[in-house]
Each structure stands twice: as C-alpha cells, then as structure tokens.
Design a protein around this motif. Structure first.
Motif, short mmCIF file in Angstrom:
data_model
loop_
_atom_site.label_atom_id
_atom_site.label_comp_id
_atom_site.label_asym_id
_atom_site.label_seq_id
_atom_site.Cartn_x
_atom_site.Cartn_y
_atom_site.Cartn_z
N ASN A 199 0.82 -1.21 0.00
CA ASN A 199 0.00 0.00 0.00
C ASN A 199 0.86 1.26 0.00
OD1 ASN A 199 -2.48 -1.40 0.10
ND2 ASN A 199 -2.26 -1.69 2.30
N PHE A 200 2.01 1.18 0.65
CA PHE A 200 2.91 2.32 0.71
C PHE A 200 4.03 2.24 -0.33
CE2 PHE A 200 0.95 2.43 4.87
CZ PHE A 200 0.82 3.77 5.15
N LYS A 201 4.12 1.08 -1.01
CA LYS A 201 5.21 0.84 -1.95
C LYS A 201 6.55 1.07 -1.27
CE LYS A 201 2.37 2.51 -5.80
NZ LYS A 201 2.25 3.48 -6.90
N ASN A 202 6.62 0.61 -0.02
CA ASN A 202 7.78 0.91 0.80
C ASN A 202 7.85 -0.05 1.98
OD1 ASN A 202 10.03 2.47 1.50
ND2 ASN A 202 8.93 4.38 1.02
N LYS A 203 9.00 -0.04 2.65
CA LYS A 203 9.13 -0.78 3.91
C LYS A 203 8.76 0.14 5.05
CE LYS A 203 12.79 -3.89 2.31
NZ LYS A 203 14.17 -4.39 2.54
N VAL A 204 7.89 -0.35 5.93
CA VAL A 204 7.38 0.51 7.00
C VAL A 204 7.44 -0.21 8.34
CG1 VAL A 204 5.85 1.76 5.43
CG2 VAL A 204 4.99 -0.25 6.65
N ASN A 205 7.29 0.59 9.40
CA ASN A 205 7.17 0.08 10.76
C ASN A 205 5.98 0.79 11.40
OD1 ASN A 205 7.49 -0.03 13.70
ND2 ASN A 205 9.43 -1.06 13.26
N TYR A 206 4.94 0.02 11.76
CA TYR A 206 3.71 0.60 12.26
C TYR A 206 3.77 0.92 13.76
CZ TYR A 206 1.19 -0.32 7.92
OH TYR A 206 0.77 -0.30 6.62
N SER A 207 4.87 0.67 14.39
CA SER A 207 4.96 0.91 15.84
C SER A 207 5.62 2.23 16.17
CB SER A 207 5.75 -0.23 16.50
OG SER A 207 5.12 -1.47 16.29
N TYR A 208 6.16 2.91 15.19
CA TYR A 208 6.89 4.15 15.45
C TYR A 208 6.61 5.18 14.35
CZ TYR A 208 9.65 1.42 18.80
OH TYR A 208 10.04 0.64 19.84
N THR A 209 6.91 6.42 14.70
CA THR A 209 6.95 7.48 13.70
C THR A 209 8.41 7.70 13.30
OG1 THR A 209 7.12 9.15 15.44
CG2 THR A 209 4.92 8.66 14.60
N ALA A 210 8.59 8.40 12.22
CA ALA A 210 9.93 8.75 11.76
C ALA A 210 10.06 10.27 11.74
CB ALA A 210 10.20 8.19 10.36
N VAL A 211 11.28 10.75 11.88
CA VAL A 211 11.55 12.19 11.91
C VAL A 211 12.56 12.52 10.82
CG1 VAL A 211 12.56 14.08 13.23
CG2 VAL A 211 11.02 12.45 14.35
N GLN A 212 12.24 13.57 10.05
CA GLN A 212 13.17 14.09 9.05
C GLN A 212 13.46 15.54 9.39
OE1 GLN A 212 12.90 16.55 6.59
NE2 GLN A 212 14.63 16.04 5.28
N ILE A 213 14.75 15.88 9.46
CA ILE A 213 15.18 17.24 9.77
C ILE A 213 16.04 17.74 8.62
CG2 ILE A 213 16.45 18.71 11.40
CD1 ILE A 213 15.83 16.64 13.57
N PRO A 214 15.75 18.92 8.08
CA PRO A 214 16.53 19.43 6.94
C PRO A 214 18.02 19.47 7.23
CG PRO A 214 14.58 20.77 7.28
CD PRO A 214 14.66 19.83 8.45
N THR A 215 18.80 19.32 6.19
CA THR A 215 20.25 19.26 6.32
C THR A 215 20.82 20.53 6.92
OG1 THR A 215 20.33 17.78 4.41
CG2 THR A 215 22.38 18.86 5.02
N ASP A 216 20.24 21.69 6.58
CA ASP A 216 20.82 22.95 7.05
C ASP A 216 20.26 23.40 8.41
OD1 ASP A 216 18.38 23.28 5.92
OD2 ASP A 216 18.86 25.09 4.80
#
Length: 1146
Positions: A199-216
């Motif tokens: 459904n996500f066309k991806n590998k996922v983990n339903y027990s956690y969220t993920a965080v993305q922080i910009p490089t700068d």
C-alpha cells in the motif's frame, strides 16, 4: 481524351507539353475548396494552376502513354473499395458475430449507463473517502495543539534525552562525509526493523513514527529538541487513526521549525547528492500555512550591488519564487533610478511552473548599474498591486525588497499608497556583507506589518526566503476555529515513493499565552497533512462499464486535472506539483472551455459536443461525438466529470449461471485449444485479489488458469462482472472461429491473420501461429486499433508504426502485416452498442501486388493492357510504375500501400518523408488538416548545465589585484567569500547539485519538458480531386480520392523527375519545444478561482515582532575559531542566522 504525360527535358515519350485531362481541372463542385490565403504560407513553386492549362491531343499515330483520366481513376477506386469490402465481409465476420450475440441472448443482459446517476454516485464515494481523512486530520490537529500547550519548555534539554527514529540516520551512516556519522551509535537514535507494505510501496514500521530534519538545521539545537519532545505524543494519535481507518496512508506533521514527523516510520529516500528537502517548501505545507498571495518582488540593481551580492540576490529571488503555489500571483522587477520588470510580464501573473521558469531565467540577466532609488521600486510595486483589471489572488498583498542597503525610508511613498490601513505588507532583505546602516530597512518592514531579514551568505537563503510565511500565518492563527478548514492540494509526487497523491491539509496553531491576560500567541506551529493516493480515488470510478473510450475525470479550482486518463507524467520533480490543465489534457475547443468554467464554478451540467480526440498512440486525430456530464464533489475544491460516447450508453453484463457452460467456455482459454481455435490473449485486469500480475501475457494467462482451478467465477474474492464477461466472450469468439474462420483459406486472399477483440477483454487471433507476430496491446481498451474502430465507421487501416529515425522494415526476414478492423454494432431492440471489433491482417507484399492489379487497366487478371504502335493507352499503376506513382495513404498521412517496390519498406512512415512535394500539395488542397498541440508531461534527456541557473552554483572569484590589495582582505567581500567557501566545505555537494536532482529520490536521468505534437487528419475535401503541382517543366499531375467506407486516400501522381521542384517538408514527428509563448498566454489567462477563504487581516495582530537582524561582523577571532573547527574536524555548527530566525518562535 488522351493526355500525354509531361516530360522533364526529353526523358519521356510523347510531347513535352502538359495538358489538362479533364474539363475544368481543379476542385470539383461541392466541398473541398482550396486552403484560403489566410492559411499557412506555401512555396510559390507549389501553387496549383490547372485552370490555366489547355487540353491538348497527342499527335496522331504517336505511340504514347497518357495520364489516366478521372473516370478511369474513379473506376480503380471502386475496385479497391469492393475488394476491401469483399474480404472483410467474408473473413471479418461482422454479420456472423452479430448473429452469434443474438443466438446467445439468454447469456447476457443489456445494462444502461445513466450519466447523471453515475457521476453523482462516484462524487459521493469520493466525498466519503476524503471525509474519513478529514476526520483523522482534525483529530491530529486538535491533539497537536493540546500537546504543545501542555508541553513545558526545557532550556537544558540534550540530544541524549530524546529518543526517536531519525529517518536519515541509515543514509548518513552509509555516507562517510556526513556530519552525523558518529551519531548513529547514540542512544537517541532508534534502529528499527521494517516490513514491505504494497500500500505504501515501501518498507514501513507501524509501531513508530519517523523524523526528518533538513540538512541545514542543527538537530541538537534547543528549539529542535523541544519540538521533538512534544511531537512524540502524536505517535499514539497516528496509530489510533490507522486503527479507525486502515486505508490511511502517510500521516504527516510539518513543523514551522522544519521538523517533519510522519507515520508509519520508513527510512528516508536518500537522494544521490545532498538532501535539500524542507517540509516548509512543499506545496501542501505552503497551501496549508497561509492564504493566497499577491507578491511583487523588487530587486536593487544599483552599482553598489555587484559580484557575490548580486549572485546572492538572484538565487534568493529564485528561492522565493519556489515558496509560491498556483493560488498565488507574482511579478518581479529590478530598480535603480527607475524600476522595470525583469521579464516580459507587465503585471501580476499566476505563479505556475511555467511562469516561474520565465522569472528564474530573466533574473539571471540582471546587471548592476546606476544609483539606488527605493522610491521608484516601491511606487512600481504598489502600482502593480493596485491594478484591479487583471486576475489575481485578492488576498495577502506584499512587497519583497532585496537590497544591499540604503538610507532612504521613502515614508512619503508609504503614506501615499499604504497608510493608514497598511493593507500591503513589506518585507525587506539585506543581502551580502556590508557596513551600511540597516535601520531604514528595519523601519520599512516594521512600519508596514512585515519583517526584516538578513542574508549575509548563501547558507541563509533557504531559511530566510521562507520565514515570511510565519508572518502571513498570524491572521489565520488569530482567526481561530474559523481558519481551521481543510484544504485539498493539487496533484504532486510523494517524496516517499507513494506516487501521485493529493493531500488534505489543516493548520496547527500555537494556543499558549505568555501569562494570564496576555495576548494570544499568533504563531503557526505547522501544518498537518494526510495523503490520498490517486490510485485509491481511481478505484472508486467505474472501470470497464464505460467502454474503451468512456472515462471519468476531475479538476480543481485552477482547472488542473486530478483524475484523467491522459494524466501520465513521464517524469516528476516533487519540488513542483503536477499541473496539467484540463484543456491541455484534451484537445482544446470552445465547448470544453465552457465545460471547464462551469465545473470550476461548482455547477452541475450535461452537454453533447463534437470534438477532436487523439488516438492512443498519438498518431491520429478523430472527430467524435461525446457526452459530458459533471457535478461538484461536496466539501472539496474538486469537480467530477464523466465522458461517454453515444455507443457506450449501454453495455453487456454476462449472466453465466450454468456452471457446465462456464467450464465449456473456460476450456477455450487453455493453450491446448489454441491450435484449432486460435490464440487467445486476455486483458491483464484485476479479476481476483490473489491473481499475480505479469507483463508477459502468456505468464498472466497461466497464473489466471491456475487461480481459476482453485476458485469459481462467483467467488467473493473475484470481480464477478469481469470474470463472467471474460468467459462469455471466450465462448462467443470461439463460435466465430467455428462458423467463419476455420473453413476459410486465408492464403487465397493473402491474409496473415484474422482477429476479434471484445469489451470483455478477449483478443482471439487465428491461426495460432499468427500470434507470434501479434504486437497489439492485449488490453483492448489500451489498443489503438480497438479504440479507433469504435469511433470510426467503416474499415480502419493501421500500417505498422515506423519512426523516421529507425531502420526501414526488413521485408526479406519478416512478413509485414497491415491491420484492417471495424466495429461490430449490435442492435437489441432500441438499444445500440459496440461490444467488439473484428478485422484481418493483410500480407503487405501480396497486397501491394494486388493493389497494382486493381489500379490497372486489366480486364482480366492474366491479361495486362496491350498498347500497339498506332494506339494510345492510359498509364496505369502496374504497367507504368516507373512513371506513375500510386499510393494509399491513411487519414493520419501515413503510407499504407504503394505500387513502387522500393517504397514497401517505408510503409507506416509519414508520407512527407516519402514524397514531400506531393504531401504538401495534398495539405494545401485541404485533403489534410493539421492539428498542433503541446505535451506538457514529456521526458527529455538532461541538458548540460550552462553558466546561468537558479541553483546556487556560482562563487565570486577575486582577481590577482584583489589578493595584492590589503584593503580587500579587510573588506566585506573577503569575509563574504570566506563564508561561502566555508559553507561550501560543509555542504560541498550543494554547489554541484541541481535542485531537482538533489531532492529527487531516484537517480534522475531524464527531466520533464514540453514537446510539440503535430497530427494530420482528413480535411474538408470528400470528393474526387484533380490538380497540377505547378513547377515549370517539372510540374506534376495528380489525382486524389477518398475510398468510401475506409480511412484511406487513393492518390495517383506522376513521378517527380526534377530536383528543382523540391519543397518544404511537412513534419509530423514530436519535437522539443518551449511551449506556447508565455508572454502572450498571460494576456489571456484561463479562467480559474482561488480558495473560498482568505485570512489576511486581524485587528488584534501584534506587528511589533518585525525582525531586528543578526549581527555577524567579520573579526579575526571568529575567522581563527572557524578555521580551527575545520582543522580539528569538529562537527560544524549551523550559521548564526539560522538559529536567530528560529529563536523568535520562543
């Protein structure tokens, strides 16, 4: 009257003069006048002048062949028509297939497509789908505001205190140059296991969220750590939403600090080069964080702005443009003593992708000269914003000024244009390192409800060109619940690989107060978003009951398509939305403009129109009848439309209740039956949930058979409608083999194959061996011959496709076939429908020989014309093929058959590539009409980078004289250069990365571009036509006539013998283009409507926070400290301006 053929020099027998072989040469009475003088220019050498020629008789007693007379050629045309019709009647089996359907009338029902009910049902289903996402959004936004309000700020928080999954951690561990390599071992970063989720066309983990922080942005700053701390609580809300609605896809919170927290967790798709992703620059965030904008950008290009400062300004403007969406309007001007637009746009224009591209290219041409004149710049900007005679956003109004500094406050300008109401916000940007007093710039911003920013170096551009959104968000926050309205975005490419999506957005407000009785906080916390994949919306639309040429589409308030069968971007750049206008998805006409306007206005409607459509392979144009029906999708900005041809009003629904009959028909799908019953291709449809898809039709059929051995057509896991119709059509096409094909000798009529294709998804090709050379799409709805046959009456010829750049057909090694197909029209009572297409495949070589005989003066197949010494004979296509060119050309202008053996390998090519002179004459005489359009979804090979560009590539290079000048080393230029070089060492790949490639997940090999498409189709001439291509001694007689009940044009012409009559060549192939002239298009903008809500003013807004700048003067101590950091290899910290700008959120 015999007419001698003309000669070039003395190369032909007979008189050298050319005579007109018929009374009144030229257009015959009725339709078909010549192309008017206002049409496309044509070479003088091709002007036709048959009326000026006098009929001449051949000299008595001379032995000569004359050009065939008109009645002779009409006779040949009738013979050709009769031959085609006879073959199709015997082998096509149209009448027999009608009888087979009627004989099996008890096995199916005729159902009706009721457009109004259909479109309302689909609109309701889409509304329900989106409403479930809206409820989840509201729960998330409310929870986020409460979590942040309850959160206690911690000044001494450390990285080790926060536990989260860093989505970029794995990629950074793999990158030895990453600044965070050593952090992978810290306790704050989780290491997770993932499972593949289709459904996500991806590998996922339903027990956690993920965080993305910009490089700068520095991950260890106090602001970021506190943000991570309070947003952790969202994890449980994300999970609860998924429990209530398992169909939810990405749930995302984009913070105003740049932090992105999304669920479920998945590793970040690391780009090839540096990751420039910042959630605050995504289309969905920008739309949710502020109301639409009217923006004028003015750039100081006085003489003091030069070198690196000018480069910083150019890049800053380009980055500013990237913060605008299609709901915004913008113009860019430069100023010194005078102000002028940088581009051809003289007023505000929509900030769409193509207009922004014009701006970005134009700003690169700015040159610094003259003196600074703020008054000229601001007066120009205010005049632009006060122009009410143009389409614009009519919400937030703002002026963005980029300068290196100045002393003039231009108070008189503000008093005249903006005070006391201050309806226009002013944002000022001090660019570069300099020693000017910035107080006037700060005053301008503060006095006009704006903000003052500093951009000392390239590292501050991205942060400071997007911070203005926080100021625009103040009225929205202060409006409270009134502003808490869900908005749905344009279509865009998901950054995590989900494909094309739309996103529902909801702003999240800061509800904290500084103390009892204090003013309400007016900062936006961020935007909550939930993705909906377009494929999920498509599943709610009827797939196969609308027929091959029926479809559902949807558009937004800009007229951009959300759903459309022609929405097929070849490559996507997720920095920009996919903005394909409805009028570009189809061939534009006045009727469609009216339909588009009505849909944007949210009306219901129905209209039957005659319109042009492109064939699926984009080689042909057909004029067709279509019924358009449309309704708004409530609670959204979308409108839904349904398009149906009249012959798709009804469709068949199989009713195979007899299981014995099911088994009998199913056996004809088994490969063991192919030798006697012909090869069967089945459409690769989703017949059952457990059916494994495959691009190989043989393998797909195998998978289908294996599954059918385990389940029945009535199984709940299967689509009963599709399965029953497939099995019924298997049996019906087998009966066609039994009644017609099996007892016929195809070789007698030089046929390679016979075939039938059906709405139910069956394509049966007979005999079995012919399937080896069958190249048509196994899905009839995606086969060009099938769709064109439904739209055209009579027999549709389809020669093999040949590209001019490819090698000619190799006739010696392969047997080349020409498809001839026709629709089977079935009348049951008063209901008419077209459930199938039948046809034959002609042997090219054999039919080319037959073509010569049919277009000859033979009275018997074995008795060619005899021409004695004292008699005159007319030339024909067989005996005189060295002097006479005879061809069949289809309605797209492609060669189908020729009497010239050397042209057989050119069958399928556009005729202008075979005989440019003759094709131009046919076009100029209205046998063909040209249609030009643009494909905005094409993919092109990447162009080599030039010296100019929007990306921050350039670095100021000092001269030798500069290095020898002590004063230069103490100047702002030297300090600014050092900063840029320092930033380049830290983020060296940014300078080398193209933004689209840097942010793109997969390796980018192609980029989106515009391609110009040209198609030809039959014009107004429908009768026999005779003319001369006038070229002096090299003139050519020709005759052209449409063959009745086919898509063919029969042309007989004298062969060209002289090169001086060569003319311009008509082009049909797709060519690279910049598209229509944008400067002209903006003068007649297409109708659109902006969002229904606008929040640009609130009386309680506190404008005292308007920016005080960041002081970072050059000093020897700082220089030495930074150099030591680099030498010691310590982790670099962000540039001060990043933290200063972020700190105002406290």
């Amino acid at each position: 009257m015999a007419v001698p053929a003309r000669t070039c020099g003395a190369s032909r027998p007979g008189p050298a003069q050319t005579a007109c072989p018929w009374p009144g040469c030229g257009p015959q009475p009725g339709p078909g006048a010549r192309r008017p003088a206002s049409g496309p220019p044509r070479p003088l050498s091709l002007l036709l002048s048959p009326l000026l020629l006098l009929p001449l008789l051949a000299a008595p007693g001379a032995s000569a062949y004359s050009f065939p007379q008109q009645h002779t050629m009409q006779h040949w045309a009738r013979r050709l028509e009769q031959e085609v019709d006879g073959v199709m009647r015997i082998f096509g089996g149209v009448q027999q297939l009608r009888e087979i359907y009627k004989d099996n009338r008890n096995l199916f029902e005729v159902q009706e497509n009721e457009p109004q009910k259909l479109v309302e049902k689909v609109a309701g289903d889409i509304e329900s789908l989106l409403d479930r996402k809206v409820q989840a959004l509201k729960r998330l936004a409310d929870a986020a505001e409460n979590f942040q309000k309850a959160h206690r700020w911690q000044d001494n928080i450390k990285e080790e205190d926060i536990v989260y999954y860093d989505a970029k951690a794995d990629a950074e561990l793999d990158d030895p140059e990453s600044e965070d390599v050593e952090r992978g071992s810290k306790a704050s970063t989780l290491r997770l296991d993932f499972i593949e989720d289709p459904n996500f066309k991806n590998k996922v983990n339903y027990s956690y969220t993920a965080v993305q922080i910009p490089t700068d942005i520095y991950k260890g700053s106090t602001i970021i750590l506190n943000e991570l701390n309070w947003t952790e609580a969202l994890e449980n809300v994300f999970m609860e939403n998924r429990r209530q609605d398992p169909t939810l896809l990405w749930q995302v919170f984009g913070s105003a600090t740049g932090v992105t927290r999304y669920y479920p967790a998945t590793p970040w798709r690391a780009p090839k080069k540096i990751d420039l992703y910042d959630v605050r620059r995504r289309p969905w965030y920008i739309q949710g964080a502020s109301s639409p904008k009217d923006m004028v950008i003015i750039v100081d290009v006085s003489g003091s702005v030069s070198g690196l400062t000018l480069k910083l300004m150019k890049t800053s403007v380009c980055e500013m443009l990237d913060t605008l969406s299609d709901d915004d309007y913008v113009n860019v001007a430069s100023f010194n003593e005078k102000a002028q637009p940088v581009s051809c746009f003289t007023h505000l224009v929509q900030a769409n992708v193509r207009n922004k591209k014009v701006f970005k290219e134009a700003v690169q041409g700015m040159v610094a000269k003259g003196t600074t004149g703020y008054k000229a710049g601001f007066e120009y900007a205010f005049d632009q914003l006060q122009n009410s005679n143009i389409t614009r956003a009519n919400c937030n109004k703002m002026i963005m000024m980029f300068t290196d500094g100045g002393e003039d406050r231009v108070q008189d300008v503000f008093e005249k244009y903006n005070w006391p109401n201050r309806t226009v916000r002013v944002f000022t940007f001090s660019v570069g390192q300099h020693n000017y007093d910035v107080t006037p710039l700060q005053w301008m911003a503060c006095a006009n409800k704006g903000y003052y920013f500093e951009i000392p170096s390239i590292g501050a551009i991205r942060i400071n060109t997007q911070e203005y959104l926080d100021v625009l968000g103040r009225p929205m926050v202060l409006a409270g619940k009134e502003a808490k309205q869900v908005q749905w975005t344009n279509v865009y490419e998901d950054a995590l690989g989900l494909g094309l999506v739309v996103t529902g957005t909801l702003p999240v407000f800061n509800l904290t107060q500084d103390g009892p009785g204090e003013k309400k906080n007016q900062l936006i916390l961020g935007v909550m978003g939930i993705d909906v994949a377009l494929n999920d919306i498509k599943r709610l639309t009827p797939n196969y009951t609308l027929g091959a040429n029926g479809y559902v589409f949807a558009i937004d308030l800009n007229g951009y398509v959300l759903l459309h069968p022609n929405l097929k971007p070849q490559t996507t750049n997720f920095r920009e939305p996919v903005t394909l206008d409805f009028l570009d998805a189809e061939l534009e006409d006045e009727n469609k403009e009216e339909i588009r306007r009505s849909m944007i206005d949210g009306n219901k409607g129905h209209k039957q129109i005659r319109t042009l459509v492109k064939s699926l392979d984009e080689r042909y144009i057909d004029e067709v009848t279509r019924n358009y029906t449309w309704v708004p999708i409530r609670s959204t900005n979308y409108s839904l439309g349904l398009v149906l041809p009249p012959y798709s009003t009804f469709y068949l629904q199989a009713n195979l209740s007899d299981q014995i009959l099911q088994v009998k028909y199913f056996e004809f799908l088994l490969p063991s039956s192919f030798e006697s019953e012909g090869h069967v291709f089945i459409a690769p449809r989703e017949y059952c949930k457990d059916l494994n898809a495959s691009d190989n039709n043989t393998e797909f059929l195998k998978n289908f058979i294996e599954l059918m051995e385990k389940v029945t057509p009535d199984s709940k896991q299967c689509n009963n409608f599709l399965l029953h119709n497939l099995i019924l059509d298997t049996g019906i096409t087998q009966q066609l083999v039994e009644r017609v094909w099996r007892d016929q000798d195809l070789n007698t009529y030089s046929l390679l194959a016979v075939f039938a294709a059906t709405d139910g998804g069956i394509t049966r090709v007979f005999p079995n061996k012919a399937a080896e050379d069958w190249t048509e799409n196994p899905e009839p709805f995606n086969a060009s011959f099938y769709r064109r046959s439904l739209d055209n009456h009579g027999y549709v010829f389809k020669p093999p496709h040949q590209d001019a750049l490819l090698r000619p057909l190799e006739l010696e090694n392969d047997t080349v076939g020409i498809l001839v197909s026709t629709a089977v029209e079935l009348s049951l009572g008063r209901r008419t429908l077209r459930p199938a297409v039948v046809g034959v495949k002609l042997d090219l070589e054999a039919w080319a020989e037959k073509f010569k005989v049919l277009a000859s003066n033979r009275t018997h197949q074995d008795q060619p014309q005899q021409c004695g010494p004292n008699s005159h004979c007319e030339m024909d296509c067989e005996v005189n093929n060295e002097d006479l060119l005879c061809v069949l050309i289809d309605d797209g202008g492609f060669l189908v058959l020729s009497n010239q053996n050397h042209q057989w390998d050119q069958v399928g090519r556009f005729f202008s590539e075979v005989d440019a002179n003759l094709m131009l004459a046919l076009y100029n005489n209205s046998f063909y009409t040209r249609k030009e359009s643009y494909d905005y979804q094409a993919a092109c090979a990447p162009q080599p980078p030039g010296n100019l560009g929007a990306a921050p590539r350039g670095v100021f290079v000092p001269t030798v004289a500069d290095f020898l000048n002590l004063a230069w080393w103490t100047s702002a230029a030297a300090w600014s250069l050092f900063q840029q070089l320092l930033y380049g060492l830290i983020y060296h790949s940014w300078f080398q990365a193209d933004p689209a490639e840097a942010e793109g997940s997969p390796e980018t090999r192609e980029s989106s571009c515009v391609m110009k498409q040209t198609q030809y189709y039959f014009g107004s001439v429908n009768a026999s036509y005779n003319a001369i291509i006038d070229c002096g001694n090299c003139s050519r007689l020709f005759h052209a006539q449409r063959l009745t009940n086919t898509n063919l044009l029969f042309v007989v012409a004298e062969k060209p013998l002289c090169s001086q009559c060569e003319a311009g060549r008509l082009l049909q192939k797709e060519t690279h283009s910049d598209g229509p002239e944008q400067c002209e298009l903006v003068q007649r903008p297409r109708y659109r409507r902006g969002p229904h809500i606008c929040f640009d003013y609130n009386a309680t807004e506190d404008t005292s926070d308007c920016g005080r700048g960041a002081s970072f003067p050059p000093s020897l101590g700082v220089l030495v400290s930074l150099q030591l950091l680099l030498l010691l290899g310590l982790p670099p910290r962000p540039q001060p301006q990043v933290l200063v700008q972020a700190s105002r959120r406290l």
